[in-house]
Design a protein around this motif. Structure first.
Motif, PDB file in Angstrom:
ATOM      1  N   VAL A 279     -46.416  31.179  14.754  1.00 15.70           N
ATOM      2  CA  VAL A 279     -46.282  30.479  15.885  1.00 15.70           C
ATOM      3  C   VAL A 279     -45.399  31.077  16.907  1.00 15.70           C
ATOM      4  O   VAL A 279     -45.949  31.004  18.353  1.00 15.70           O
ATOM      5  CB  VAL A 279     -45.600  28.968  15.398  1.00 15.70           C
ATOM      6  CG1 VAL A 279     -44.869  28.112  16.677  1.00 15.70           C
ATOM      7  CG2 VAL A 279     -46.329  28.316  14.418  1.00 15.70           C
ATOM      8  N   PHE A 280     -44.333  31.632  16.682  1.00 14.98           N
ATOM      9  CA  PHE A 280     -43.574  32.483  17.701  1.00 14.98           C
ATOM     10  C   PHE A 280     -44.097  33.737  18.264  1.00 14.98           C
ATOM     11  O   PHE A 280     -43.625  34.284  19.058  1.00 14.98           O
ATOM     12  CB  PHE A 280     -42.307  32.609  17.224  1.00 14.98           C
ATOM     13  CG  PHE A 280     -41.204  31.566  17.247  1.00 14.98           C
ATOM     14  CD1 PHE A 280     -40.509  31.081  18.533  1.00 14.98           C
ATOM     15  CD2 PHE A 280     -41.441  30.372  16.343  1.00 14.98           C
ATOM     16  CE1 PHE A 280     -39.967  29.818  18.526  1.00 14.98           C
ATOM     17  CE2 PHE A 280     -40.654  29.375  16.326  1.00 14.98           C
ATOM     18  CZ  PHE A 280     -39.906  29.093  17.486  1.00 14.98           C
ATOM     19  N   ALA A 281     -45.422  34.021  17.660  1.00 14.95           N
ATOM     20  CA  ALA A 281     -45.950  35.439  17.912  1.00 14.95           C
ATOM     21  C   ALA A 281     -47.431  34.927  18.945  1.00 14.95           C
ATOM     22  O   ALA A 281     -47.919  35.644  19.267  1.00 14.95           O
ATOM     23  CB  ALA A 281     -46.441  36.003  16.997  1.00 14.95           C
ATOM     24  N   GLY A 282     -47.111  33.553  19.315  1.00 17.39           N
ATOM     25  CA  GLY A 282     -48.193  32.910  20.142  1.00 17.39           C
ATOM     26  C   GLY A 282     -49.665  33.051  19.672  1.00 17.39           C
ATOM     27  O   GLY A 282     -50.447  33.198  20.035  1.00 17.39           O
TER      28      GLY A 282
ATOM     29  N   PRO B 221     -30.976  33.582   9.005  1.00 17.32           N
ATOM     30  CA  PRO B 221     -31.733  32.940  10.138  1.00 17.32           C
ATOM     31  C   PRO B 221     -32.423  33.976  10.930  1.00 17.32           C
ATOM     32  O   PRO B 221     -31.987  35.008  11.125  1.00 17.32           O
ATOM     33  CB  PRO B 221     -30.514  32.018  11.058  1.00 17.32           C
ATOM     34  CG  PRO B 221     -29.217  32.751  10.641  1.00 17.32           C
ATOM     35  CD  PRO B 221     -29.454  33.412   9.350  1.00 17.32           C
ATOM     36  N   PHE B 222     -33.620  33.557  11.487  1.00 21.73           N
ATOM     37  CA  PHE B 222     -34.461  34.469  12.186  1.00 21.73           C
ATOM     38  C   PHE B 222     -34.042  34.767  13.583  1.00 21.73           C
ATOM     39  O   PHE B 222     -33.540  33.745  14.477  1.00 21.73           O
ATOM     40  CB  PHE B 222     -36.128  33.957  12.237  1.00 21.73           C
ATOM     41  CG  PHE B 222     -36.614  33.491  11.122  1.00 21.73           C
ATOM     42  CD1 PHE B 222     -36.001  34.095   9.631  1.00 21.73           C
ATOM     43  CD2 PHE B 222     -37.480  32.224  10.783  1.00 21.73           C
ATOM     44  CE1 PHE B 222     -36.592  33.830   8.439  1.00 21.73           C
ATOM     45  CE2 PHE B 222     -37.872  32.028   9.469  1.00 21.73           C
ATOM     46  CZ  PHE B 222     -37.377  32.780   8.236  1.00 21.73           C
ATOM     47  N   ALA B 223     -34.120  35.784  14.023  1.00 23.79           N
ATOM     48  CA  ALA B 223     -33.672  36.224  15.368  1.00 23.79           C
ATOM     49  C   ALA B 223     -34.830  36.139  16.155  1.00 23.79           C
ATOM     50  O   ALA B 223     -36.095  36.328  15.935  1.00 23.79           O
ATOM     51  CB  ALA B 223     -33.460  37.654  15.439  1.00 23.79           C
ATOM     52  N   TYR B 224     -34.710  35.279  17.473  1.00 23.82           N
ATOM     53  CA  TYR B 224     -35.632  35.190  18.395  1.00 23.82           C
ATOM     54  C   TYR B 224     -36.590  36.621  18.700  1.00 23.82           C
ATOM     55  O   TYR B 224     -35.565  37.494  19.044  1.00 23.82           O
ATOM     56  CB  TYR B 224     -35.314  34.407  19.440  1.00 23.82           C
ATOM     57  CG  TYR B 224     -36.118  33.897  20.351  1.00 23.82           C
ATOM     58  CD1 TYR B 224     -37.061  32.777  19.862  1.00 23.82           C
ATOM     59  CD2 TYR B 224     -36.515  34.373  21.892  1.00 23.82           C
ATOM     60  CE1 TYR B 224     -38.111  32.364  20.925  1.00 23.82           C
ATOM     61  CE2 TYR B 224     -37.443  33.928  22.471  1.00 23.82           C
ATOM     62  CZ  TYR B 224     -38.271  32.836  22.005  1.00 23.82           C
ATOM     63  OH  TYR B 224     -39.256  32.428  23.013  1.00 23.82           O
ATOM     64  N   PRO B 225     -37.634  36.708  18.807  1.00 20.83           N
ATOM     65  CA  PRO B 225     -38.404  38.092  19.219  1.00 20.83           C
ATOM     66  C   PRO B 225     -37.686  38.414  20.575  1.00 20.83           C
ATOM     67  O   PRO B 225     -38.148  37.487  21.555  1.00 20.83           O
ATOM     68  CB  PRO B 225     -39.671  37.458  19.139  1.00 20.83           C
ATOM     69  CG  PRO B 225     -40.012  36.130  18.841  1.00 20.83           C
ATOM     70  CD  PRO B 225     -38.448  35.590  18.499  1.00 20.83           C
TER      71      PRO B 225
ATOM     72  N   ARG C 269     -39.088  41.284  21.914  1.00 20.89           N
ATOM     73  CA  ARG C 269     -40.136  42.111  22.453  1.00 20.89           C
ATOM     74  C   ARG C 269     -41.331  41.186  23.128  1.00 20.89           C
ATOM     75  O   ARG C 269     -41.706  40.283  22.381  1.00 20.89           O
ATOM     76  CB  ARG C 269     -40.689  42.977  21.500  1.00 20.89           C
ATOM     77  CG  ARG C 269     -41.247  44.057  21.774  1.00 20.89           C
ATOM     78  CD  ARG C 269     -41.777  45.027  20.370  1.00 20.89           C
ATOM     79  NE  ARG C 269     -42.545  44.174  19.479  1.00 20.89           N
ATOM     80  CZ  ARG C 269     -42.722  44.203  18.117  1.00 20.89           C
ATOM     81  NH1 ARG C 269     -41.832  44.948  17.753  1.00 20.89           N
ATOM     82  NH2 ARG C 269     -43.522  43.531  17.491  1.00 20.89           N
ATOM     83  N   PRO C 270     -41.758  41.467  24.279  1.00 28.41           N
ATOM     84  CA  PRO C 270     -42.885  40.487  24.852  1.00 28.41           C
ATOM     85  C   PRO C 270     -43.987  41.042  23.955  1.00 28.41           C
ATOM     86  O   PRO C 270     -44.246  41.972  23.162  1.00 28.41           O
ATOM     87  CB  PRO C 270     -43.297  41.007  26.200  1.00 28.41           C
ATOM     88  CG  PRO C 270     -42.337  42.230  26.419  1.00 28.41           C
ATOM     89  CD  PRO C 270     -41.415  42.455  25.230  1.00 28.41           C
ATOM     90  N   LEU C 271     -45.033  40.009  23.836  1.00 24.11           N
ATOM     91  CA  LEU C 271     -46.228  39.971  23.062  1.00 24.11           C
ATOM     92  C   LEU C 271     -46.876  41.379  23.381  1.00 24.11           C
ATOM     93  O   LEU C 271     -47.127  41.661  24.738  1.00 24.11           O
ATOM     94  CB  LEU C 271     -47.125  38.944  23.447  1.00 24.11           C
ATOM     95  CG  LEU C 271     -46.510  37.442  22.871  1.00 24.11           C
ATOM     96  CD1 LEU C 271     -47.319  36.558  23.089  1.00 24.11           C
ATOM     97  CD2 LEU C 271     -46.222  37.301  21.515  1.00 24.11           C
TER      98      LEU C 271
ATOM     99  N   LEU D  88     -44.118  30.360  10.624  1.00 23.74           N
ATOM    100  CA  LEU D  88     -43.228  30.355  11.919  1.00 23.74           C
ATOM    101  C   LEU D  88     -43.394  31.614  12.822  1.00 23.74           C
ATOM    102  O   LEU D  88     -43.412  31.551  13.981  1.00 23.74           O
ATOM    103  CB  LEU D  88     -41.583  30.164  11.528  1.00 23.74           C
ATOM    104  CG  LEU D  88     -41.228  28.887  11.492  1.00 23.74           C
ATOM    105  CD1 LEU D  88     -40.031  28.757  10.918  1.00 23.74           C
ATOM    106  CD2 LEU D  88     -41.154  28.167  12.781  1.00 23.74           C
TER     107      LEU D  88
ATOM    108  N   PHE E 244     -41.098  36.506   8.735  1.00 22.45           N
ATOM    109  CA  PHE E 244     -41.141  35.831  10.270  1.00 22.45           C
ATOM    110  C   PHE E 244     -41.476  37.030  10.929  1.00 22.45           C
ATOM    111  O   PHE E 244     -42.463  37.103  11.911  1.00 22.45           O
ATOM    112  CB  PHE E 244     -39.834  35.491  10.368  1.00 22.45           C
ATOM    113  CG  PHE E 244     -39.720  34.964  11.901  1.00 22.45           C
ATOM    114  CD1 PHE E 244     -40.101  33.644  12.463  1.00 22.45           C
ATOM    115  CD2 PHE E 244     -39.040  35.824  12.616  1.00 22.45           C
ATOM    116  CE1 PHE E 244     -40.038  33.282  13.516  1.00 22.45           C
ATOM    117  CE2 PHE E 244     -39.010  35.229  14.220  1.00 22.45           C
ATOM    118  CZ  PHE E 244     -39.315  34.043  14.507  1.00 22.45           C
TER     119      PHE E 244
END
Ligand SMILES: Cc1ncc(C[n+]2csc(CCOP(=O)(O)OP(=O)(O)O)c2C)c(N)n1
Ligand code: SF4
Ligand SMILES: [Mg+2]
Lengths: 609, 351
Positions: free
Chosen positions: A231-234, A404-408, A410-412, A228, A370
């Motif tokens: 996936v959220f790291a693009g 639960p995971f915090a939504y990132p 920081r931009p990529l 996951l 994550f």
């Protein structure tokens, strides 16, 4: 003989609430996984911290498997060495299973097993006629094998006071897309519960009582958490070659990608995944993709890392980003491929030939799996090198509870990539020049429409302009810059987490899945022996300067790790130089996860207490 | 200034292609190979093919493994990105690069050692996947860079510089590629410039993996009597299956196709090749005939060249993967990082 309908009242015992370990001995391939996870989830839903570990063979069906659940109201969820409640379903191991459990433990066994309760008079036996119960509750003979295991879940629910409704809820969640399967299992769990209620007199002290310590938490395996994270790291390119325990990381990444990363307008993929022909190819594809600008990763275990080593060196010298998830296990292929180990620390620190060294990240829990997956992509692109995310089988393949995971936020960080517009402004481009003094050069991607964009990528035989060179000065200057770059990485990798105890002479250093056992051991040392300890948990390599300071502050620093040779201790010894005499080592290497008692007794022995 | 310099540049080098670029703009740095090495002759035709086809240099990725042959990407297309990978592993690097940016025109140069020994696994999987790229094997029957050991393409009974006779069967990369579904398989000779140029242009036009196995004599280690990869031997024995003419999509001239004498193969970009019969009728779209012909060539030690097999319809790897149109490398974060609501949905499922 039979204790089932015994009229006597259970012996009065002090109750043990929310503190026990369950061991379920089954046969690989018998479908016990769902039942075991449902049992763990029921306890979790009642608010009690717990963990589950699957000890499985390298086999598809037929060999013994053990699943252990630990529930602990104080939040200790590391493996507990002793079993409090044993569930026997496997005739091949039943005698040894019974022999191994501690006095006073519970043994619930299938009536069909050749168990004579005389073999241990210090246990509490419960005999359950699984075949009879399942026959009554499941009219479809074909399905009986699948639901048999739910009988023990129902029976244990009754014995431990686990709310049966929580098991139903867990089943409905698990089979959310197959309501029929949920119902069949619910009926079986109910049958097990009813039978136990009617026939078993409780004689053991273990009980579950509701708490609220798991509120808002999730249950997941570390591999899925890392997937996951990617996936959220693009992530845009995933390549892999199947190997336990890393396959499920890739498989769940593919599942998530296919669910969430299809372009709505066109139905096309914003990612590519390739099952490569071997690990040489999977890392090669990662390097090719990253060289051309993709966010690329692969996942493997030790044997795969060995094969990847040549390319990892190329990544180091030619400065190409790569993310490798190394889900560590015991090696080699005919080692114990389904057992856990922190055994590739030395391998990954310097994988490949010449003067190579690589950043490593050490997640210790789901959230870190994550987050560090995301960190790894950012670091790999920032540093233009291979970054290893060092999970292990225990973390990767077992179910853990976590936040639960915090939504990132920081931009990529795509690193120092020059576009055609940048080149226009700068007027020139030298691929390997240290413009910013941090050792990190700038790069361009193929396809950049500017006459100055192109350069030729090769190993270490180049000068700052990426032109072929065998000059001694060019080689040395380049290697010195790479060393500077590695120094920059110290500040960029996740910082260690310190728990300083004023006045403590003993310090602990640990990382990854050793953490839970270590926390528990520190409490044991404090509460049982009044030994105060400080603790530094490593999260990244190269080490932060704080590591050196931590070692200097303590008389003895115990590096606790799960391998034979103290691989992390050795890396630390190189780091702390003159202070290396303070470093001591605790090494656990059985293939089974480390436990707190092991650490505690090692400390007491080494400290002469 | 330009006017003073102009007279020194031969007219042919001043001629501009459809992008307005001249031939020298497709050159690379000076070769460091042995003078007379077959690889340099191939380099020259690559330069010419890309120039004549009007390929944008910045859209080209030049890939190679390790060997004398693998050094050559430095000697052509100096305005393109190049990647000298590790020995035998150029296929994986190229596959990755294509995944990241499917708009690149990728050309890989390898050797017979780099491909048929250490890189055999990667090579056949590259073919299986039909990764869209040009793959040239500069085939000299030896390991040039490590000084003349036999490679796996050395012919049976061929002799080494030191007189040893090769006792093993050669690996024929072309028949392997045909068997594995490659849609463009050609064999040529570095000394046959005209044929090589046409085959290279066809390879640029082909959408999918285009394999060119080019016999390229190593004048230092494998150019002696008794070698079947020597200049003399190749010159004397080359048997073209057809005369090949390439017509790019931007220069359509309608040549008459005469049944039994000429064959026309069309590429998806609108280019085509005309194959003119020279001996027996040969149909490069017939897989069975292609394989039988190669088997016969092996048994009779014939050096057949030309377009051995073609199938321009098999979907390439990027098509199979259903990738978005924009290169994955440059997708914005808004397309690669799912929104917060997605993470929340996943978390809810796990509670
Ligand atoms: C892993 C590895 N093993 C061995 C080598 C040494 N090596 C360099 S080039 C080469 C053979 C190249 O032969 P070929 O591909 O036929 O190229 P040629 O020089 O003939 O053009 C070998 C074995 C290497 N670079 N890497
Ligand atoms: S050794 Fe052979 S292959 Fe290498 S450059 Fe010289 S002639 Fe060419
Ligand atoms: Mg060769």
């Amino acid at each position: 003989m039979t204790t089932l309908a015994a009229p006597e009242k259970p012996k009065a015992q002090t109750q043990i609430i929310n503190d026990f370990s369950i061991e379920i001995a089954t046969i690989n391939g018998s479908g016990s996984q769902t039942a075991n996870n449902m049992l763990m989830r029921s306890i979790f839903q009642m608010g009690i911290p717990c963990s589950g570990k699957n000890l499985f063979p390298s086999n598809i069906a037929g060999l013994p498997t053990w699943f252990t659940i630990r529930a602990n109201g104080d939040g200790y969820i590391a493996r507990k060495a002793e079993t409090d409640i044993l569930i026997c379903m496997n005739p091949d191991t039943v005698f040894e299973d019974i022999r191994n459990i501690r006095p006073g433990a519970v043994c619930l066994y299938n009536e069909e097993l050749p168990v004579s309760e005389d073999i241990r008079t210090d246990l509490i036996f419960y005999k359950v006629p699984f075949a009879k119960i399942v026959k009554e509750c499941c009219p479809e003979p074909k399905l009986r094998r699948l639901v048999t295991n739910m009988i023990y879940v129902g029976a244990i629910d009754f014995l431990l006071n686990i709310d049966l409704q929580e098991t139903f809820k867990a089943l409905r969640k698990n089979f959310s897309r197959k309501p029929k399967a949920a119902e069949i299992n619910i009926v079986a769990a109910q049958a097990g519960y009813d039978w136990a209620k009617a026939n078993l007199a409780k004689r053991d002290p273990f009980r579950v009582e509701r708490m609220s310590k798991t509120q808002g938490k999730i249950i997941l395996d570390g591999n899925s958490a890392a997937a996951l994270g990617a996936v959220f790291a693009g992530v845009t390119v995933l390549t892999w070659y199947p190997i336990t325990p890393s396959s499920s990381l890739c498989e769940s990444m593919i599942d998530y990608l296919e669910e969430y990363r299809i372009d709505k307008a066109t139905g096309k993929q914003t990612f590519a995944h390739v099952q490569a022909e071997d690990e040489l190819a999977s890392i090669g594809m990662v390097l090719g993709a990253a060289w051309a600008g993709a966010r690329a990763c692969t996942a493997t275990a030790g044997p795969g890392i060995s094969l990847m080593s040549e390319f990892v060196g190329l990544s180091y010298y030619a400065e190409i980003p790569a993310v490798i998830f190394n889900v560590q296990r015991t090696g080699p292929s005919t080692g114990l491929p389904t057992r856990t180990m922190q055994g590739d620390i030395g391998l990954c620190a310097t994988a490949s030939h010449g003067d190579t060294k690589h950043p490593m990240l050490f997640p210790a829990n789901l959230s870190e799996c994550f987050e560090m997956a995301g960190d790894a992509f950012d670091l790999a692109e920032r540093l233009q090198t291979t970054v290893f995310v060092m999970l292990d089988l225990d973390l990767g393949m077992n179910n853990w509870m976590g936040d639960p995971f915090a939504y990132p936020t920081r931009p990529l960080d795509r690193g120092k990539v020059l576009s055609a517009a940048d080149l226009q402004k700068l007027g020139k481009f030298e691929r390997y020049r240290d413009v910013d003094g941090d050792g990190i050069p700038y790069r361009t991607l193929p396809g950049t429409s500017h006459p100055a964009a192109s350069y030729f990528t090769r190993g270490s035989g180049h000068n700052e302009k990426a032109l072929y060179s065998e000059k001694p000065d060019d080689y040395r200057n380049n290697m010195d810059r790479l060393a500077r770059k590695f120094d920059t990485a110290r500040k960029l990798v996740p910082a260690p987490v310190e728990q300083a105890e004023p006045g403590a002479e003993i310090g602990f250093i640990a990382f990854g899945t050793t953490h839970d056992a270590l926390q528990e051991s520190r409490d044991q040392l404090r509460n049982e022996k009044s030994v105060k300890t400080s603790y530094l948990r490593l999260r990244g390599y190269p080490f932060s300067p704080r590591v050196k300071e931590f070692v200097a502050r303590h008389k003895h620093v115990y590096v606790v790790e799960q391998n034979r040779d103290g691989q992390m201790r050795d890396l630390l010894a190189l780091e702390v130089g003159a202070d290396c005499g303070r470093l001591r080592s605790i090494r656990h290497y059985t293939g089974v996860a480390i436990d707190a008692r092991f650490i505690t007794s090692s400390i007491l022995t080494q400290e002469g207490r | 200034m330009a006017e003073i310099a102009a007279p020194q540049v031969p007219a042919e080098e001043r001629k501009k292609n459809r992008l307005g670029l001249t031939l020298p703009e497709y050159q690379g740095s000076a070769s460091t190979l042995c003078t007379g090495c077959g690889h340099d002759a191939i380099t020259n035709q690559v330069i010419r093919a890309f120039y004549e086809m009007g390929v944008q240099p910045h859209m080209v990725a030049k890939m190679s493994g390790i060997g004398c042959s693998s050094k050559t990407p430095a000697y052509f297309l100096g305005k393109s990105h190049g990647f000298n990978a590790v020995h035998g592993r150029m296929p994986a690097i190229s596959t990755g690069a294509m995944l990241a940016n499917k708009q690149l025109v990728t050309i890989g140069v390898s050797g017979d050692g780099d491909t048929a020994s250490i890189g055999m696994g990667q090579f056949i999987h590259l073919v299986r996947r039909n990764v869209p790229m040009i793959y040239i094997i500069e085939n000299n029957g030896v390991y040039g860079l490590t000084k003349g050991q036999f490679s796996a393409t050395a012919d049976l009974h061929s002799k080494s510089k030191w007189g040893q006779e090769n006792q093993m069967q050669p690996i024929d990369c072309c028949s392997l590629a045909i068997e594995l579904g490659c849609g463009y398989v050609a064999r040529s000779f570095s000394g046959d410039m005209k044929q090589l140029l046409a085959l290279l242009k066809g390879a640029v036009a082909h959408k999918g993996l285009a394999l060119l196995d080019v016999v390229s004599p190593c004048i230092t280690f494998n150019n002696h009597e008794g070698s079947t990869k020597a200049y003399k031997w190749a010159k004397e024995h080359e048997m073209p299956l057809h005369e090949i003419g390439f017509v790019p999509f931007f220069e359509q001239v309608e040549a008459e196709v005469k049944p039994g004498e000429t064959k026309r193969i069309d590429f998806p970009d609108g280019s085509h090749v005309i194959l003119k019969r020279v001996g027996e009728d040969y149909d490069p779209t017939n897989k069975g005939q292609a394989l039988l012909t190669l088997l016969k060539a092996r048994e009779e030690n014939l050096f057949l060249t030309g377009l051995l097999y073609t199938d321009t319809k098999t979907p390439d790897f990027c098509t199979q993967l259903n990738l978005v149109d924009q290169p994955l490398a440059t997708l914005p974060e808004s397309l690669t990082r799912p929104p917060k609501a997605v993470l929340e949905e996943v978390m809810e499922r796990l509670r």
